[in-house]
Scaffold this active site. Structure first.
Site, PDB file in Angstrom:
ATOM      1  CE  LYS A  83      -3.785   2.086   2.684  1.00  0.00           C
ATOM      2  NZ  LYS A  83      -4.593   1.971   3.907  1.00  0.00           N
ATOM      3  CB  SER A 116      -7.969   3.733   3.016  1.00  0.00           C
ATOM      4  OG  SER A 116      -7.088   3.131   3.952  1.00  0.00           O
ATOM      5  CB  SER A 173      -8.151   0.835   5.867  1.00  0.00           C
ATOM      6  OG  SER A 173      -8.885   2.009   5.765  1.00  0.00           O
TER       7      SER A 173
HETATM    8  N1  GLN Z   1     -12.761   4.282   6.753  1.00  0.00           N
HETATM    9  C1  GLN Z   1     -12.070   4.696   7.925  1.00  0.00           C
HETATM   10  C2  GLN Z   1     -11.650   6.135   7.799  1.00  0.00           C
HETATM   11  O1  GLN Z   1     -11.945   6.708   6.815  1.00  0.00           O
HETATM   12  C3  GLN Z   1     -10.906   3.806   8.167  1.00  0.00           C
HETATM   13  C4  GLN Z   1      -9.713   4.145   7.395  1.00  0.00           C
HETATM   14  C5  GLN Z   1      -8.554   3.265   7.708  1.00  0.00           C
HETATM   15  O2  GLN Z   1      -8.699   2.240   8.374  1.00  0.00           O
HETATM   16  N2  GLN Z   1      -7.380   3.685   7.258  1.00  0.00           N
HETATM   17  O3  GLN Z   1     -11.029   6.687   8.648  1.00  0.00           O
END
Ligand code: GLN
Length: 480
Positions: free
Chosen positions: A79, A154, A178
């Site tokens: 990532k 994400s 994410s």
């Molecule tokens: N969807 C969550 C956020 O927007 C989690 C994001 C993540 O785990 N990096 O913060």
């Protein structure tokens, strides 16, 4: 979509039998990426020099007849919030468009030391803020299972790359879901270990008390093998914990009969798609048929998790992202004064969701509001962690859906940040509590969209989480 053919054991077997060389296999993966990536947009950068140099090292080990390291020749994706020395790392943001880290994240270094081949960097929501991958400055990723759908976020690029067979495994990061949610949306197992299990050194921080690096793969066994390599104390990250790392893959076959599986009522309430409920309930029945004992639980602070998470995470983000000022890294937009340069750089460099988070977080931390928001959120975080601690006095693991819905359509939630935040309802609790969690495939909707089942374990209970997920995967086969 064709089923991804390679796993860690099958790569090893093919290399050992000399059916393919590491160089050939690496070329095969780059050819697949070239074919599929224009459509999926899963990769933002490729690292062929690095990949082929490593492949040649593996081929030399084979030629000398020496013992291969555990991940020898396994093509992996990383990532784009995780630093890779000499390979562009953008965090999905314009502000780091041309940033090339001078060092590797510990997790990346450990993968390579174990013989893995880093193919490139995967697309993600900007600074890992999002649930759909639509907040990337470099365009959304498409879900390989259904191209009009999001892959989740994400870490959407990592999930899509593995699900499409463009990498055997990938690293993602999980701050509030994410890793687990894109795993669920793309139909593959995906895991975060306990907070502190995997070093965060080289991970570009979003919310430091929540961020975790973890693996995606196509089998639970492969997830276990990757986690075992990246886990463990690292002197460069003082929050990494010196708890010995078990051989997760060797423990997978332990029987699950008699394990008490907690089913928290709060995770099966309103707002969840009927089909998700049906699939997860069928999954629980399957676990019962394996001899697991369901125990109904109450986790009364679950309802406050989204609000708590979006205060804690944004507060930390507002502080972490202060470093992107046009002076030290990446983009600099010249201005008449220093302040003007800051404003122009940050104004142009950050996308709208990142700006929203910085504003929310700055507000929650500002004097006069700190007690009402940040301090209160920290107290509620403790209550949520206590819900988990109390639950684990009654049960061995907790079973929930990973996400209230399967993958939604691209564009469906982009106009409504609150709806997007609510997609994290079942994942942020475990993030706040610091416990390990996995999402494992649990069947498909009639439209063919994957549903994920989430397993939480107690702190450092990764082995148990993986055993349960493995037993479930084996029992389910491809039929449910
Ligand atoms: N969807 C969550 C956020 O927007 C989690 C994001 C993540 O785990 N990096 O913060």
């Amino acid at each position: 979509m064709t089923a991804p053919a390679w796993t860690i054991p099958s790569v090893r077997a093919a290399l050992e039998a000399k059916k393919v060389s590491s160089r050939e296999l690496t070329s095969e993966f780059f050819a697949c990426i070239e074919r599929r990536n224009p459509e999926l947009n899963a990769f933002l950068a490729l690292s062929p020099d690095r990949a082929f140099a490593q492949a040649d090292r593996i081929d030399a080990i084979i030629a000398r007849g020496e013992q291969l390291p555990p991940l020898a020749g396994v093509p992996v994706a990383v990532k784009d919030v995780i630093s890779t020395c000499g390979v562009r790392t953008t965090c999905g943001s314009r502000i780091l468009e041309n940033y090339v880290p001078p060092y590797d994240a510990t997790a990346v270094g450990r993968l390579e030391s174990a013989g893995a081949i880093v193919l490139g960097k995967t697309n993600c929501d900007e600074f890992a803020m999002g649930s759909s991958n639509e907040n990337s400055a470099y365009g959304p990723v498409r879900n390989p299972v259904a191209l009009d759908r999001v892959p989740g976020g994400s870490s959407g690029g990592s999930a899509a790359a593995v699900a499409a067979g463009l990498a055997v495994a990938a690293l993602g990061t999980d701050t509030g879901g994410s890793i687990r949610q894109p795993g669920a949306f793309c139909g593959i197992p995906a895991m975060m270990g306990t907070y502190g299990r995997v070093s965060r050194y080289g991970l570009i921080a979003f919310a430091s008390s929540l961020d975790r690096i973890g693996p995606f793969a196509t089998t639970v066994r492969d997830v276990a093998s990757i986690l075992a390599v990246i886990a463990g104390r690292d002197s460069s990250d003082s929050t990494s914990v010196p708890v010995p790392v078990p051989d997760y893959a060797a423990d997978l076959d332990r029987p699950v009969r008699g394990l008490r599986i907690g089913i928290p009522r709060e995770y099966f309430g309103e707002g969840m798609d009927l089909i998700v409920r049906q699939k997860v309930e069928a999954g629980i029945r399957l676990l019962e048929s394996l001899g697991c004992v369901p125990v109904e639980l109450r986790m009364p602070h679950t309802d406050f998790a989204i609000a708590t998470y979006y205060i804690v995470a944004t507060a930390e983000a507002s502080s972490n992202l202060a470093r992107f000022d046009g002076v030290r890294y990446g983009l600099r937009v010249p201005g008449a004064t220093l302040l003007d340069m800051y404003k122009k750089t940050r104004g142009r460099g950050f996308g709208s969701e990142v700006k929203r988070r910085i504003m929310l977080g700055t507000y929650a931390l500002s004097s006069g509001y700190y007690d009402a928001y940040y301090l209160k959120a920290q107290k509620v975080r403790t209550l949520i962690a206590r819900d988990f601690a109390e639950a684990f006095q009654q049960v061995d693991v907790i079973i929930t859906p990973t996400s209230p819905s399967p993958a939604f359509r691209l564009g469906d939630k982009t106009d409504d940040p609150l709806q997007m935040y609510l997609a994290d309802i079942y994942t942020v609790t475990g993030s706040l509590a610091g416990v390990p969690g996995i999402s494992v495939p649990c069947g498909k909707t009639p439209d063919g969209l994957p549903v994920g089942l989430q397993v939480f374990g107690p702190h450092f209970g990764e082995s148990l989480v993986l055993q349960l997920a493995y037993a479930f995967e084996q029992a389910r086969g491809s039929s449910v």
